[in-house]
Every structure is written in structure tokens, then in C-alpha cells.
Design an enzyme around this catalytic site. Structure first.
Site, PDB file in Angstrom:
ATOM      1  N   ALA A  94       0.810  -1.212   0.000  1.00 48.57           N
ATOM      2  CA  ALA A  94       0.000   0.000   0.000  1.00 48.57           C
ATOM      3  C   ALA A  94       0.849   1.271   0.000  1.00 48.57           C
ATOM      4  CB  ALA A  94      -0.933  -0.005   1.214  1.00 48.57           C
ATOM      5  N   VAL A 136       4.131  -3.938   5.390  1.00 49.55           N
ATOM      6  CA  VAL A 136       4.642  -3.796   4.025  1.00 49.55           C
ATOM      7  C   VAL A 136       3.550  -4.028   2.990  1.00 49.55           C
ATOM      8  CG1 VAL A 136       6.300  -4.711   2.352  1.00 49.55           C
ATOM      9  CG2 VAL A 136       6.958  -4.483   4.746  1.00 49.55           C
ATOM     10  N   GLU A 137       2.530  -4.790   3.352  1.00 48.45           N
ATOM     11  CA  GLU A 137       1.481  -5.131   2.388  1.00 48.45           C
ATOM     12  C   GLU A 137       0.302  -4.154   2.471  1.00 48.45           C
ATOM     13  OE1 GLU A 137       0.885  -9.432   1.699  1.00 48.45           O
ATOM     14  OE2 GLU A 137       2.462  -9.732   3.196  1.00 48.45           O
ATOM     15  N   MET A 138      -0.736  -4.477   3.240  1.00 46.74           N
ATOM     16  CA  MET A 138      -1.907  -3.602   3.264  1.00 46.74           C
ATOM     17  C   MET A 138      -1.851  -2.568   4.391  1.00 46.74           C
ATOM     18  SD  MET A 138      -4.506  -6.662   2.153  1.00 46.74           S
ATOM     19  CE  MET A 138      -5.994  -5.787   1.718  1.00 46.74           C
TER      20      MET A 138
END
Length: 323
Positions: A94, A136-138
Site C-alpha cells: 500500500a 509492508v502489504e496492506m
């Protein structure tokens, strides 16, 4: 003279036809080594249309991320005949940062014995919880923040009680994950390989069947076995010849010395759609992946002909709707 001419023509015809395929023998071997995908995934017995529909909404909803830019579908693309991946080495999160491992496909994922490359999630529900809170992702800060955000969306105020009837507070983090998992349990693919095993001699070409024969004869079934042709065991990356990687694999979960460089064996179903390959996305093409796996896992240096033959077989494992 005429007699020799007939022999010559017969010999040329035999050469043109190439190796013969024993359909019955190959089918027996394939049934024993692989089998076919079941009609339903484990755990789907109680999945309702309402639960699946909710899960599909959530799978595609970017509001599950900190800045409304990222959904499950951002890295695991299903639209446009995609293979449940984004076909990048490492996926951007994101906030633009890249993940540390190649995104695996969500197609047939519910048949795997564990989730993630390192097996840190036991099932689809546990897996669905991870990326949403991963910085690190959402990037969502907490389960509460996710629930508070989703609770403000009108369509979810309606959909959750329908999907979880009888629940006093239907919008929970657990239920969000349960719904996504229910949708993912519908992502079963159907290919010509299963059609062949089920008795259709015309489902696969002669070249594909010869490729399957090469695949088995070369020992690829040492790791890629069972209904998914993988997805049911851990193997050391570089078990025959060392493979350069800083990723310690399952060791990061268990802290056991014997788990260093151990990764879940990926399924080969739909593998032609999911490049680049391996946990580090280092193999750009299927041919490269086959050659490297033979070298590092089996200790073999396959010739171009054998590599091409195996690749031809692997392409027959693609979902018929995505070919």
C-alpha cells in the site's frame, strides 16, 4: 526393388510419427502419482452463497488497506484470465514498499496443506488475516482499525448479517477472514490433464503426454506429486546442489536448524500463468524454472529437448477457462 521401397516408406513414416504413447500405461501412472482435483475444497461444506458473495467483495476491496490502494486482488489477480498472481518478482504494498517473497497464486490454494511459502498459516482463514495487518502489504494498524473501518461501509452493514445469521456482532476480524476464505474455496480450476486421467484420450496432445512421461521419468515427482503436483510438503531449496538465497524459509517460523532453506513445494497447476518462479521470483520463464529445479533439486542437467518437453506438459495444467 518395390519391396525395399515399401520398407523405406514405412521407416520414414515411423520416424515422422516419433515415439508411441501408451495411453493406458500413462493414465495408470498419472492416477497413482497425481489423481484429480476434487469437486469441492475442504471446509466448503457450510459455505453459503451469501458468505461467498461477501468474501468476493472483501477480496476485491481496497478499503482493507491503510490508504485504500490495496486489496487481495492487487497481488492475486483473477480478472482477465490471470492466474491468481500479479506476475511481478515482488509485489508492491500500500505504501509502495516491495514484499520479500513472490506472491503465490490463490487458485486451488485451499487444497494446499499449509499457506505461505514458509507454512506459517494453517489454512485460508489464517492466511487471510496476515496481509491486511502486514506493514509492508496492506498496512492496517490493528484488527480493531479494520473492523471500525469496514463497519462504516453501508453495503457491509447489510452483507455481514446475511452471511453470518444469528451473530450479534457480525462484523469481526475473524468473520472478515472467514468470508475471504469462503470465496477462495471456490477458486478450483479444471484442466485437460484431469480430463485425460478421467479417461479422455483426446484431452491432451501426444507431445503433452510425452512431456508428462519425461516429467515422471526424470524424477520431478520426487517433490511435485499428489492432486496439486505439489502443495503438500516442504523441501529444501537446493537439496541436490546449493541454491543461493538469503531467505531462510521455514526456519524463520520454527527456528529449527533443519528447517533452514525449507519452503513449501508450490503446486504446478496453472504454473504456466504464474511467472516469475520460486520464492524469490528469480526464474523469469517456465523453461528456466524447469532447468534450475532439475539442477538444484535433482542434481541433473537436462538438455533443451527434455526441458521443452516438460514445459509442454506443464502447459496442459492450465485452467481451461484461462487458456
Amino acid at each position: 526393388m518395390k519391396k525395399y521401397l515399401i520398407y523405406f516408406i514405412a521407416a520414414v513414416a515411423a520416424l515422422q510419427c516419433g515415439p508411441k504413447v501408451d495411453y493406458a500405461e500413462l493414465r495408470t501412472r498419472a492416477k497413482s502419482a497425481f489423481g484429480t482435483l476434487p469437486a469441492k475444497m475442504p471446509g466448503s461444506e457450510k459455505d453459503t452463497p451469501e458468505l461467498i458473495a461477501l468474501g468476493k467483495m472483501l477480496y476485491n476491496d481496497r478499503r482493507l488497506s491503510i490508504n485504500d490502494t490495496q486489496s487481495c486482488a492487487s497481488c492475486h489477480i483473477l480478472e482477465g484470465k490471470k492466474g491468481g498472481v500479479d506476475n511481478t518478482k515482488f509485489s508492491p504494498g500500500a505504501k509502495g514498499s516491495l514484499g520479500g517473497r513472490n506472491a503465490p497464486t490463490t487458485l486451488n490454494a485451499g487444497f494446499h496443506f499449509v499457506q505461505f511459502w514458509d507454512g506459517r498459516a494453517a489454512n485460508l482463514t489464517e492466511q487471510a488475516k496476515g496481509p491486511v495487518l502486514n506493514p509492508v502489504e496492506m498496512g492496517m494498524p490493528s484488527e480493531k482499525a479494520v473492523v471500525d473501518k469496514i463497519s462504516q461501509v453501508a453495503e457491509y452493514k447489510e452483507a455481514f448479517p446475511k452471511a453470518f445469521p444469528g451473530s450479534k456482532n457480525a462484523i469481526t476480524y475473524q468473520n472478515i477472514a472467514e468470508a475471504i476464505a469462503a470465496f477462495e474455496r471456490t477458486l478450483i480450476t479444471r484442466d485437460r490433464f484431469d480430463d485425460f486421467i478421467n479417461g479422455d484420450d483426446k484431452a491432451m496432445t501426444k507431445e503433452e503426454l510425452l512431456g508428462m512421461q519425461t516429467f515422471m521419468n526424470q524424477g520431478c515427482t520426487t517433490c511435485h506429486i499428489g492432486q496439486l503436483l505439489g502443495g503438500n510438503s516442504y523441501r529444501k531449496m537446493g537439496q541436490a546442489r546449493p541454491y543461493e538465497t538469503k531467505d531462510l524459509g521455514r526456519f524463520d517460523v520454527t527456528k529449527k536448524e533443519e528447517d533452514k532453506f525449507m519452503f513449501k513445494v508450490p503446486s504446478l497447476r496453472n504454473v504456466a500463468l504464474t511467472e516469475p518462479y520460486f520464492h524469490d521470483g528469480s526464474a523469469a520463464t517456465l523453461s528456466e524454472a524447469v532447468a534450475k529445479m532439475a539442477y538444484h533439486q535433482l542434481g541433473k542437467e537436462l538438455g533443451e529437448k527434455d526441458v521443452a518437453s516438460i514445459v509442454t506438459f506443464l502447459k496442459a495444467l492450465t485452467d481451461k477457462q484461462r487458456q
